[in-house]
Design a protein around this motif. Structure first.
Motif, PDB file in Angstrom:
ATOM      1  N   GLY A  14       0.795  -1.212   0.000  1.00 46.38           N
ATOM      2  CA  GLY A  14       0.000   0.000   0.000  1.00 46.38           C
ATOM      3  C   GLY A  14       0.828   1.262   0.000  1.00 46.38           C
ATOM      4  O   GLY A  14       0.447   2.257   0.621  1.00 46.38           O
ATOM      5  N   ASP A  15       1.963   1.272  -0.694  1.00 48.49           N
ATOM      6  CA  ASP A  15       2.857   2.435  -0.698  1.00 48.49           C
ATOM      7  C   ASP A  15       2.662   3.319  -1.921  1.00 48.49           C
ATOM      8  O   ASP A  15       3.459   4.232  -2.149  1.00 48.49           O
ATOM      9  N   GLU A  16       1.667   3.086  -2.734  1.00 48.40           N
ATOM     10  CA  GLU A  16       1.473   3.867  -3.933  1.00 48.40           C
ATOM     11  C   GLU A  16       1.143   5.325  -3.602  1.00 48.40           C
ATOM     12  O   GLU A  16       0.515   5.630  -2.587  1.00 48.40           O
ATOM     13  N   ALA A  17       1.564   6.213  -4.511  1.00 49.69           N
ATOM     14  CA  ALA A  17       1.211   7.627  -4.424  1.00 49.69           C
ATOM     15  C   ALA A  17      -0.041   7.861  -5.259  1.00 49.69           C
ATOM     16  O   ALA A  17      -0.121   7.423  -6.410  1.00 49.69           O
ATOM     17  N   VAL A  18      -1.025   8.537  -4.686  1.00 53.14           N
ATOM     18  CA  VAL A  18      -2.299   8.777  -5.350  1.00 53.14           C
ATOM     19  C   VAL A  18      -2.479  10.282  -5.526  1.00 53.14           C
ATOM     20  O   VAL A  18      -2.289  11.047  -4.572  1.00 53.14           O
ATOM     21  N   ALA A  19      -2.852  10.720  -6.735  1.00 50.20           N
ATOM     22  CA  ALA A  19      -3.010  12.142  -7.008  1.00 50.20           C
ATOM     23  C   ALA A  19      -4.275  12.377  -7.830  1.00 50.20           C
ATOM     24  O   ALA A  19      -4.667  11.546  -8.660  1.00 50.20           O
ATOM     25  N   LEU A  20      -4.897  13.521  -7.605  1.00 46.11           N
ATOM     26  CA  LEU A  20      -6.097  13.889  -8.357  1.00 46.11           C
ATOM     27  C   LEU A  20      -5.721  14.287  -9.780  1.00 46.11           C
ATOM     28  O   LEU A  20      -4.817  15.083 -10.009  1.00 46.11           O
ATOM     29  N   VAL A  21      -6.428  13.730 -10.751  1.00 41.79           N
ATOM     30  CA  VAL A  21      -6.218  14.075 -12.158  1.00 41.79           C
ATOM     31  C   VAL A  21      -7.360  14.939 -12.677  1.00 41.79           C
ATOM     32  O   VAL A  21      -7.162  15.978 -13.289  1.00 41.79           O
ATOM     33  N   ASP A  22      -8.592  14.522 -12.415  1.00 38.21           N
ATOM     34  CA  ASP A  22      -9.759  15.271 -12.880  1.00 38.21           C
ATOM     35  C   ASP A  22     -10.973  14.830 -12.073  1.00 38.21           C
ATOM     36  O   ASP A  22     -10.990  13.724 -11.502  1.00 38.21           O
ATOM     37  N   SER A  23     -11.989  15.668 -12.032  1.00 33.92           N
ATOM     38  CA  SER A  23     -13.224  15.324 -11.325  1.00 33.92           C
ATOM     39  C   SER A  23     -14.375  16.123 -11.908  1.00 33.92           C
ATOM     40  O   SER A  23     -14.174  17.182 -12.508  1.00 33.92           O
ATOM     41  N   ALA A  24     -15.595  15.611 -11.742  1.00 32.33           N
ATOM     42  CA  ALA A  24     -16.777  16.263 -12.290  1.00 32.33           C
ATOM     43  C   ALA A  24     -18.005  15.795 -11.531  1.00 32.33           C
ATOM     44  O   ALA A  24     -18.013  14.726 -10.914  1.00 32.33           O
ATOM     45  N   PHE A  25     -19.049  16.615 -11.578  1.00 28.87           N
ATOM     46  CA  PHE A  25     -20.351  16.189 -11.062  1.00 28.87           C
ATOM     47  C   PHE A  25     -20.899  15.146 -12.025  1.00 28.87           C
ATOM     48  O   PHE A  25     -20.842  15.315 -13.242  1.00 28.87           O
ATOM     49  N   TRP A  26     -21.439  14.061 -11.488  1.00 25.75           N
ATOM     50  CA  TRP A  26     -21.866  12.927 -12.303  1.00 25.75           C
ATOM     51  C   TRP A  26     -23.378  12.803 -12.275  1.00 25.75           C
ATOM     52  O   TRP A  26     -23.959  12.534 -11.233  1.00 25.75           O
ATOM     53  N   ARG A  27     -23.991  12.993 -13.407  1.00 22.82           N
ATOM     54  CA  ARG A  27     -25.434  12.779 -13.511  1.00 22.82           C
ATOM     55  C   ARG A  27     -25.658  11.307 -13.803  1.00 22.82           C
ATOM     56  O   ARG A  27     -25.580  10.849 -14.932  1.00 22.82           O
ATOM     57  N   LYS A  28     -25.949  10.566 -12.754  1.00 28.13           N
ATOM     58  CA  LYS A  28     -25.958   9.110 -12.874  1.00 28.13           C
ATOM     59  C   LYS A  28     -27.044   8.536 -11.984  1.00 28.13           C
ATOM     60  O   LYS A  28     -27.379   9.097 -10.940  1.00 28.13           O
ATOM     61  N   GLY A  29     -27.568   7.382 -12.382  1.00 32.78           N
ATOM     62  CA  GLY A  29     -28.551   6.682 -11.567  1.00 32.78           C
ATOM     63  C   GLY A  29     -29.955   7.190 -11.819  1.00 32.78           C
ATOM     64  O   GLY A  29     -30.228   7.930 -12.757  1.00 32.78           O
ATOM     65  N   CYS A  30     -30.871   6.802 -10.943  1.00 38.72           N
ATOM     66  CA  CYS A  30     -32.267   7.235 -11.064  1.00 38.72           C
ATOM     67  C   CYS A  30     -32.759   7.748  -9.724  1.00 38.72           C
ATOM     68  O   CYS A  30     -32.983   8.931  -9.537  1.00 38.72           O
TER      69      CYS A  30
END
Length: 407
Positions: A217-233
């Motif tokens: 569990g030593d991986e480095a995690v970084a934000l690339v992109d994000s958005a509001f998701w219109r998903k589901g019902c």
């Protein structure tokens, strides 16, 4: 699409756009209406004078156990199994509610497939048989209790062959490290973007993503992109975000990518047992229920806070697929009912003691008629629910389906 891009680009217009989309989506078919009307389902159960249901042991139930909420789920260890996919409504409650909700969903699917009414009766018989076998004293966790129908076999084969490219093509329309804004993905508000950066920078999220890839569990995690998701019902109108992160292992130059689903946890409509000790935080409730009902999913989830609200996070895997039941023939209908009920039965039975399983099986086998090998309460309840939901669906269509269609 052009119209909805404009609406989505204005965060102030989100609520109206999401409500309109939800109403139109529920008008697509009677089965779609059932998927989006969980609250109505439980309102019906509360009405005085309706069919009384048996009370089973207090266990974690799905609370919204329709056909679309089951399907193949990949586990952290690479295991693949058909389990419950959506646990927003999970509570410690009556297992009969899951059985009834599944029965209604299957009955509406049969109606949508123009199958004769007798097929619904046979489906309920097969459903009960598949469910009850999980409570027999021999081996409730056996993996070969009921053979999966051909539709499920094909879905499992497809799931096993899927890679990150398949997931990326399906979810974000390509493998480029960007979430394309448009019909499904809308831009974030400034405070949402800041909150997302803080979330991805947190140790708890880094640990979740990293440990799914290695024991260290030593991986480095970084934000690339994000958005509001219109998903589901049923979830439309609540916070929902798609988050693309990069993952880099120690000593490696190559980046890998992971797509996260961040979803607001809301109060469950499903009734809980009054004496049930459950987490007060809805996100914690959802994750705990998932760990009991769908281990493959629960081990990949995180409950946290975002913008003052409880949310749960899960990494989407290529193997996660929804079971789509558009058309059924008579033979497939019974096979599907038996198999899906067995999936739910396993999720229930593993939480019960041997004594509880025996008592619940005995309760289910009471009050059988000579003409129908399914509990009379289940048959009467499904018949009433089908009539109630079809009438409500037609009224819903009259009110909303004539609105201008959004892309």
């Amino acid at each position: 699409m052009k119209h909805e891009r404009i609406v989505g680009a204005d965060p102030a217009g989100r609520s109206a756009a999401l409500t309109a989309r939800r109403n139109l989506k529920m008008a697509e078919s009677a089965h779609a209406y059932v998927r989006g009307s969980t609250v109505r389902f439980y309102d019906w159960l509360e009405q005085a004078g309706r069919t009384s249901l048996p009370e089973g042991p207090g266990i974690w139930i799905c609370g919204d156990c329709h056909v679309g909420n089951l399907g193949p789920i990949g586990g952290p260890d690479g295991a693949l199994a058909v389990q419950i996919r959506d646990l927003d409504q999970t509570v410690i409650g009556n297992p009969a509610h899951d059985l009834l909700r599944l029965g209604l969903s299957l009955a509406m699917a049969a109606r949508g497939s123009d199958l004769p009414g007798v097929t619904t009766a046979r489906m309920l018989e097969s459903m009960v048989a598949g469910y009850e076998v999980c409570f027999e004293p021999s081996d409730p966790d056996a993996r070969d209790l009921v053979r999966p129908p051909d539709t499920v076999k094909r879905l499992l084969r497809d799931a096993a062959r899927r890679s990150w490219k398949h997931l990326a093509d399906e979810r974000i329309e390509g493998v480029d490290p960007v979430i394309p804004l448009g019909r499904r993905f809308w831009p974030l508000r400034d405070e949402e973007r800041e909150a997302m950066e803080d979330l991805v920078a947190s140790e708890e999220l880094r640990a979740l993503v990293a440990t799914l890839r290695s024991q260290d569990g030593d991986e480095a995690v970084a934000l690339v992109d994000s958005a509001f998701w219109r998903k589901g019902c049923s979830s439309l109108g609540n916070l929902r975000f798609a988050v693309l992160v990069s993952v880099r292992s120690p000593g490696e130059k190559r980046l890998r990518y992971s797509l996260l689903d961040v979803k607001e946890a809301i109060t469950a409509a499903a009734p809980r047992y009054a004496d049930a000790a459950m987490p007060r935080d809805n996100a914690v409730r959802v994750v705990e229920g998932a760990c009991h009902l769908s281990p493959n999913l629960g081990q990949r989830m995180l409950a946290t806070r975002l913008l003052g609200k409880g949310v749960f996070v899960r990494e989407l895997l290529p193997q996660d697929l929804k079971l789509e039941v558009e058309r059924l023939d008579q033979e497939e209908a019974s096979e599907m009912a038996s198999y899906l009920a067995m999936v739910v039965g396993r999720a229930h039975s593993r939480q019960m003691s041997a004594t509880e399983r025996k008592a619940w099986l005995s309760e289910l086998q009471r009050n059988r008629s000579r003409s129908l090998d399914a509990p009379s309460w289940l048959w009467r309840a499904v018949v009433d629910l089908v009539a109630s939901h079809e009438a409500a669906y037609l009224e819903h269509c009259r009110r909303y389906a004539l609105q201008p269609t959004l892309a």
